[in-house]
Structure formats: structure tokens, C-alpha cells
Write an enzyme that holds these catalytic residues in place. Sequence first.
Site, PDB file in Angstrom:
ATOM      1  N   GLU A 149      -7.477 -54.353   9.753  1.00 39.66           N
ATOM      2  CA  GLU A 149      -7.484 -53.711   8.768  1.00 39.66           C
ATOM      3  C   GLU A 149      -8.737 -52.567   8.754  1.00 39.66           C
ATOM      4  O   GLU A 149      -9.841 -52.838   8.425  1.00 39.66           O
ATOM      5  CB  GLU A 149      -7.516 -54.246   7.387  1.00 39.66           C
ATOM      6  CG  GLU A 149      -6.426 -55.204   7.164  1.00 39.66           C
ATOM      7  CD  GLU A 149      -6.651 -55.501   5.418  1.00 39.66           C
ATOM      8  OE1 GLU A 149      -7.416 -55.197   4.537  1.00 39.66           O
ATOM      9  OE2 GLU A 149      -5.885 -56.809   5.344  1.00 39.66           O
ATOM     10  N   GLU A 178      -7.445 -63.204   4.909  1.00 38.29           N
ATOM     11  CA  GLU A 178      -9.038 -62.931   4.649  1.00 38.29           C
ATOM     12  C   GLU A 178      -9.164 -64.283   4.095  1.00 38.29           C
ATOM     13  O   GLU A 178      -9.882 -64.458   2.833  1.00 38.29           O
ATOM     14  CB  GLU A 178      -9.211 -61.825   3.710  1.00 38.29           C
ATOM     15  CG  GLU A 178      -9.337 -60.608   4.175  1.00 38.29           C
ATOM     16  CD  GLU A 178      -9.494 -59.335   3.525  1.00 38.29           C
ATOM     17  OE1 GLU A 178     -10.246 -58.397   4.238  1.00 38.29           O
ATOM     18  OE2 GLU A 178      -9.438 -59.438   2.361  1.00 38.29           O
TER      19      GLU A 178
END
Length: 590
Positions: A234, A158
Amino acid sequence: MTTFEIAGDDFVLDGEPYRILSGAIHYFRVHPDDWADRIRKARLMGLNTIETYVPWNAHEPQPGAFSAEGALDLARFLRTIQQEGMHAIVRPGPYICAEWDNGGLPAWLFTDPSVGIRRSEPVFVAAVTAFLERVLAIVEPFQIHRGGPVLLVQVENEYGAYGDDKDYLRHLVEVFRGAGITVPLTTVDQPQPDMLENGSLPELLKTASFGSRSKERLATLREHQPTGPLMCSEFWDGWFDHWGAHHHTTPVEQSAADLDDLLALGASVNIYMFHGGTNFGFTNGANDKGVYQPIITSYDYDAPLDEAGEPTEKFWAFRDVIAKHASVPVEEPVVAASAPAFSQTFESAVPLFTVAGRLGEWQHTDDVPTFDELGHYSGFGLYRTEIDTHEPAVLEFGEVRDRAYVFVGSTRVGVLARDHHDRAITLSPSRGTLTVLVEDQGRVDYGPRIGESKGLIGPVQLNGEELQRWSVLPLRLPSLAAVREALDASAAAGDPAPERLAGPVFARAFFEVEEPGTLFLDTTGFGKGVAWINGFNLGRYWTRGPQETLHVPGPVVRAGRNELIILELESAADATAEFVAEPRLGHTDF
């Protein structure tokens, strides 16, 4: 030789399109003797792949002291995945977030003020390179074309939510490729245009992270990556908890519907988490967006497999969804019987202060040092100095990170809590030794406060005058040998069993079980502290909740006699340990 590649909009395994149906299991949050059981249950839910992060700070707690043994044996974990006939995805960071202490970054990195975290700064890049080369040397022979299970390896984590240093990302790619990683490399970001743009490179496969509105989020991903497999790396099927709040859950029906939408679009998925596990020891992270919020010990995450490895309602709902899109084994997991419920009184207790000198070495300094300046990166420490005031006085700290118990002589005079923004306390007229017991409750894992020092942040002032001549003792608790010696001496001296516990105090109980198996230690009768079974650190407990039990992994328990030791920081009105049949993770918000 098995082949795996990206071709057009597909993953392709041995020339045929392949959908990745993955579930996250963090090997470092699960006892290694339970890995095979959890992985097998993932296959029985219909998954074909297991994903894991790699926590840098656990593998390298001190500079150059790299370890990949025991609970950190990544090779054993990958081998266990392969033995179950499944594939693997490895996400080595270097930053992992994961509600893990410091987001996985070693605290020692930040002791050098020149270090530039997650960017092209030489000190950081050199440390990252050395770490990744060690980890990737483990991963490289387990790649799919080498006969292993690893299909994908992720670069950073991320990153678009943090920075946009493309040179840094390119360097990481060079390290991965230079280490012999030839499987496809991926990145993951939340499906927002700026994050997707900043967090990747054209040659890397972009994937997304989200837990709802699957169609919308995948459409955004496709806008920023016109070709290539769609993947949610995710798929958040639950959430984490912090002390003092409720236990987070997500509606089973909604999570299942969002997963169904995702699979109906032909996307691949990694369910985060399939099995969350536990923040054993002092490994939990924290958040701080104006208020410091440490993560609890349980990382149950409301996942399909609960903290103890048992299928939940979400397991069966997800299994039904997956069966609409892929083959699912006929075999179903066997649900374990309830754990034994029993109670046991504590036989002996010793005050922390009587044994503290055997848990570390006192260091002496004029100014108050942080834990980090002493090379102490988790747990507890003691600060001492002498005071002499003939009138009520205000004791003031620059900052407390994260919880400080203040004593004058042997009398506790108060507690300062970071989550309450406490920095000062009133003292009565006092002369003698001022002792401050400080707990590092977990390092921030996300945002600008990653890497901050722990302990007391100076100056420390008494009525405006700075206190100096400090003695500081970092408490080293990987081994309880000194604590056991003190408890043995207390028992040998015929000291009576405690009726109640007045912290800070170590207390010990022995209990018998017929056979090894999972246990649940009820902590509602305790105050705040840490518990060990047979020397294994189960993690923190706190009456603040929400969790009311600590998970005891079955492999930790022995047939016959077992030892429970707790460090109670506050108080327990009844010196009794209770074990209950089921986990209790606290109240929810609906």
C-alpha cells in the site's frame, strides 16, 4: 504452464525476475461497466497488475446470503484484468479497513455476544471459513498457473496493528491452501517492529504499507525479513476525507519522488489508490478516536485517476517515474470532455412520513431496540412512542448512533449529532407522538469501536423516566418502488411542484440528455440527504462538505429521459437540481 514463485529476493515469473507494478482498484467502488476503462488506464500509466480488496459485508449482507453478481462479480473483474493483459492481487480479508463500512466485517457477526473478532474463537472462525471458501472458489481458477491473472493472495490485513493470534493466522493459511490457493501468500503491516512481528508468519511474505520515506520504511521491512522480495503493498498516494473537514491531497512532486525512491531500490509496489472510486449507497466507513468522523461519499483519494476515471497531474508524474524503471506504453489515455451542465426543477415531492410505512414493517417492543437487533444494518430507521408532559422536559438518550431528528407530532424540535456528543434535548410541554428519525452515517472501520450497534442506544428517558412501548420501522431503501408510487400519485392528483424542500421529504425531477455519460450533481443547494439516478444510489450529500458534487457514473445515465430522486433530510431553499461540468471535492489545507 505459466509459473510464478518467490526465489531469493525476487518474484520470478516463468523463470525470470519480475517486478510487480500494481495499482489498487476496488471493483465494489466502480460501476462494473467502467472496470475495463479504469484497468486499461492503469496499463497506460505503466502498471502491470491490479489489486483489490474483497468486502465480506457486501458479498454476504445476511448470514449465508452470499452474492457475487452485478457490482460484486469478482470473476468478471478478474477476467477483465486478464483481458487487458495484466496480473492481479486479491486481498479477501476477512477484515479490509479501506474506509469501508465496518472495515468489511458483516454487522450481523456482532449480534452474537460470544463472537471473538479476528482471533481463534469458534463462532468467528466458522463464519470466516465459510466466507473465504466461497470467495476463494472464485479466485482459485484465476491463479497464474491455471492460466489466469492472480499472482498473490493476501492473508488478513494489517493484522499486526490489531492482534497477535498466530493460531488464527495459521488457520487462515490452512483455509487458503485447502481451497486450492497455491500462489504465494502475503501479509501487510505498517513498517513498525511490533506490527511486522505480530501480523505475519514465517512462511508468509511480509510487505509494508506507507506513503513516504520509502528508503527508511523498506530498510525496516528488510530488518524483519532478511530475504524475499521487497514490496510496499500500500503506497499511499493520497488520503480519504470525512464530513466537515478539508479535502486531503498530497503534493504531486513529493509522491512522485517517494515512488521513485521505492522503485530505485528494486522494490515492487501496489499504489493505493490508483483509482479510488465512490462509496455508493450507504457503504462509507467512519473513524472514532474520541470524535466520530464519518467518511464522505467520494473516495477520490487524490489518486492518479480521479473519481470519474480521468487522469490527474499525479497520473502523468507517476507515469514519468515508472518510465525510468520499466517500459511504459506509447499510447496515452484520452481525456474526456467536460460533463454537460444544466438545471432541472423538481416536479413532485412527498414527505417521508407519508410513505415510510411502505418502506418496511413496524415492529413493537417495550424497550428501545438498536437497528442491529432488528436485523437492519445500514441507512435509516424510525422510532415512535407517545409522550405527555405538562412542563418543559429533557429527552435523554443513552447514545445516538449517529444522527437523530426529533419530532413531536409533525414539528421538528431538534437534531442530536453523535459527532457533537449530543445525548439530550429540551422539549416544550407536549402531548402526542414522539418520532425520532435516525441515520446510521457509517460504521467505524478501524479500532476498538468496530462492530458497535447502530440506531438509538437506550435507555431513552423523559425527565428521568424511561420511555417504553416503542414502535420501530427500519427503512428499506434498496428499491424505490413505493416512493415512485407516492410521487406518481402526487403528480396525478395535480399537486403543485414544490418551490422549496422542507425535510424529511422525497423529491423527484426528470431530465433529458442526448447520450449516456458521466454527470456531476451539484449538492450545494441541498441540505443533507441521499440521491438516486434511475434507481442507482449515488450516496450521501451534506452541505457540511467538503465535497460539493456527487459523481454519476456514465453507465447509470440513459440517452433521453432520466430520473433523479433525493431524500432531503433537512431543507433546500430552491427546489432545483443543478448538474455541473466538473467535480468539486472541496477546499484543501494548502
